[in-house]
Design an enzyme around this catalytic site. Sequence first.
Site, PDB file in Angstrom:
ATOM      1  CE  LYS A 268      42.809  44.116  33.836  1.00 25.13           C
ATOM      2  NZ  LYS A 268      43.799  44.320  32.795  1.00 25.13           N
TER       3      LYS A 268
ATOM      4  CG  ASP B 196      51.457  45.582  27.515  1.00 28.48           C
ATOM      5  OD1 ASP B 196      52.076  45.255  26.479  1.00 28.48           O
ATOM      6  OD2 ASP B 196      50.791  44.778  28.196  1.00 28.48           O
TER       7      ASP B 196
END
Lengths: 246, 202
Positions: free
Chosen positions: A113, A206
């Site tokens: 990522k 999140d």
Amino acid sequence: MTPARLQTIEEIFHAALDQEPDQVGAFLDTACEGDEVLRRKVEALLASHQRAGSFIETSAAGIATRIIENGQADLLVGQTIGHYKISKRIGTGGMGEVYLATDMTAGRKAALKLLPTRFTGDAERLKRFQQEARAVVGLNHPNILTVYEIGEDHSTHYIASELIEGETLRQRLMRGRMELSEAVDVAIQVASALAAAHETGIVHRDIKPENIMLRPDGYVKVLDFGIAKLAESGSRRGYGGRGQKR
Amino acid sequence: MTQLLADWSHGDDAALAELTPLVYEELRRLAHHFMEGQRPEHTLQTTALVNEAYLRLADQTHPSFTNRSHFFAVAAQAMRQILVNYAKASQSQKRGGGALKVELDEAALISPEQTTEILDVHEALERLATLDSRKAHVVELKYFGGLNHDEIAEVLKISTVTVRRDWVFAKAWLYTMNCITRPDRNDEARMTNGNQAEAMNR
């Protein structure tokens, strides 16, 4: 073909273009000094000049812009970041792009990522993120995505993790209703992951279907611990973040 | 950023490679930003986009950063890479078929003819660069970067007349190479050019 040869060809080519059309043959007789190969090359180029028309006159830049707009640009494919060679993009999210990569040192596949520079530009925020990310590397739980490494290569910050096959919970939900038993199983595994993280003082911040992966073998993996912290706006939010009860 | 550009001006290709992802991400960030604020039918002007990206990066990193020319050169290179990667992916998906193919066809950002042209020009340019790197730069800036002759002259520090001459020759050269490598694509040209074009390869 050598650079000097190309230069000779070019000089004769341009000079020939300045001739009256019916004079070109005679001009080439003189200019090429009996070098038939040279003459054929110049003639080929002059013929191409006549025929090329709109060839490459329309810039491809407009297409590039549209590819960029659509988020379909794969600039990094084939490049190496850290000791990871990037094969293809496998996902895009608000928190960065995820690529399939090969860890050239360990000889295994990994998910890489890359954090957008708009998140990493703020030194203070980056520091907090890195502190937390290092803690996540230490987490060892079957329902938490294993993070191999947090790294940086020429100001590109990346997170290398295990590669998960399967789909996100969001993708699963788009396909249709889940059975109650299936939903409860996913919830238990997610809760188990969060409990383990909270034990070590790490808050996800999140949790959402996009961050939950379902493996074909039934294992559920929670992704992106603590990354949400990086995306918060400059104003300091209270610990616990949005949508997350402590 | 500034140091990277300074390195590049001394011919440091590695610095250029490091700079490319930064420029690319800035281009994409801007494209997103514009798309959110604009009507859907709005089309971005490439030069305006690159200019805006330059102003932002220059401003962020160094107020006295003045090297706009190199920025455009890097942007053109980034766009070339984006196009080539996209074209290659598009070609392999056309061959492979499958679920991804549908996704790509829906987007329809690029026709099969454009795919072929982009890859042909890219390959031929790599060859041209070994023979005459300035001409290869002219083509890269114009075809991939969308710059006009005046802008190219500024970037390469040459006259507009030279840009025009380089372009005319490079275009004829690339077109000839194209007829050799893909004779099927241009039968008429092959009939006339064929044997002569073969000679170019020697």
